[in-house]
Write a protein that holds these residues in place. Structure first.
Motif, PDB file in Angstrom:
ATOM      1  N   THR A  76      30.515  51.570  10.390  1.00 51.60           N
ATOM      2  CA  THR A  76      30.852  50.160  10.609  1.00 51.60           C
ATOM      3  C   THR A  76      30.096  49.240   9.658  1.00 51.60           C
ATOM      4  O   THR A  76      29.881  48.064   9.962  1.00 51.60           O
ATOM      5  N   SER A 103      33.643  46.763  11.515  1.00 49.76           N
ATOM      6  CA  SER A 103      34.401  47.586  12.459  1.00 49.76           C
ATOM      7  C   SER A 103      35.144  48.668  11.695  1.00 49.76           C
ATOM      8  O   SER A 103      35.296  48.597  10.471  1.00 49.76           O
ATOM      9  N   TYR A 141      32.565  49.192  16.611  1.00 50.81           N
ATOM     10  CA  TYR A 141      32.103  47.860  16.223  1.00 50.81           C
ATOM     11  C   TYR A 141      30.599  47.877  15.990  1.00 50.81           C
ATOM     12  O   TYR A 141      29.839  48.410  16.800  1.00 50.81           O
ATOM     13  N   ASN A 170      32.357  41.997  18.715  1.00 48.57           N
ATOM     14  CA  ASN A 170      31.215  42.541  19.439  1.00 48.57           C
ATOM     15  C   ASN A 170      30.173  41.437  19.611  1.00 48.57           C
ATOM     16  O   ASN A 170      29.558  40.979  18.641  1.00 48.57           O
TER      17      ASN A 170
END
Length: 228
Positions: free
Chosen positions: A70, A76, A101, A166
């Motif tokens: 990520t 992500s 994420y 997130n």
């Protein structure tokens, strides 16, 4: 008169049935395993493998338990499992994805799936998710959002712009199921500012009501894709 009523009922039911077909059409066979060769029966955009040649490998994918990198620009990474990964999904009208994420802002940018509704379940972390409605009668586009924790489920209606962010301090993981074997994805920023060839800047300056210099800047950015 009774015959006319029966005919009207038949027409209404036929129309209702056609309007209800909002996802991939239902198959009329057990399966139609997709293949690259061109000597078979062509169903829903793919050629079907001879059923006698089908094996368990045509219905199998491994690796959704593996965390993905990520560290990219949006933080992500999407692991898609659609007809491109499982040939046996052809004509079955469903697909799956794992989304990882990064902490503190890992983002699945605003995007749409032109052919599928998405249902998302969070298994780790905390996500702020939402979608935007199409134009309402008053001209507004309503934003509908929710903060999700592990075990929470959220639905994104077909074709609507949506996102996930997130908002936690740890990695987050979610799994999404989509109502198409090949839902497609249009990431808004990539499509608008990263089109090849570029969209005429005069179109974008007027559409977004911004200075041409800003449009030129955005069109020069390296737009990346988190679908790997």
């Amino acid at each position: 008169m009774e015959g006319l009523k029966v005919l009207l009922v038949f027409v209404v039911l036929a129309l209702a049935s056609s309007f209800a077909s909002a996802s991939d059409p239902s198959p009329l066979q057990d399966f139609c395993v997709a293949m690259k060769e061109t000597d078979g029966v062509f169903v829903n955009g793919k050629f079907c493998k001879d059923p006698e040649q089908v094996t368990e490998k045509d219905f199998f994918f491994s690796g959704l338990n593996v965390p993905r990198d990520t560290s990219g620009p949006v933080g992500s990474n999407v692991t898609a499992v659609n007809v491109a990964q499982i040939a046996g999904l052809n004509t079955l009208g469903i697909s799956l994805a794992r989304i990882d994420y990064a902490p503190h802002g890992g983002l699945t940018p605003p995007h749409t799936h032109p052919r599928a509704t998405e249902i998302l379940v969070v298994v780790e972390g905390t996500l702020y998710v939402g979608f935007v409605t199409s134009n309402l009668p008053n001209g507004d586009n309503r934003l509908i959002t929710k903060v999700l924790n592990p075990g929470d489920v959220f639905v994104f209606p077909v074709g609507l712009v949506h996102f996930q962010l997130n908002v936690g301090k740890t990695n987050a993981v979610a799994f999404a199921s989509l109502s198409s074997q090949n839902p497609g994805v249009i990431t808004i920023a990539n499509a608008v500012f990263g089109a090849d060839p570029p969209i005429n800047p005069n179109v974008l300056t007027k559409a977004f009501q911004v200075d041409k210099k800003l449009v030129d800047y955005l069109q020069k950015q390296f737009w990346t894709d988190n679908n790997n």
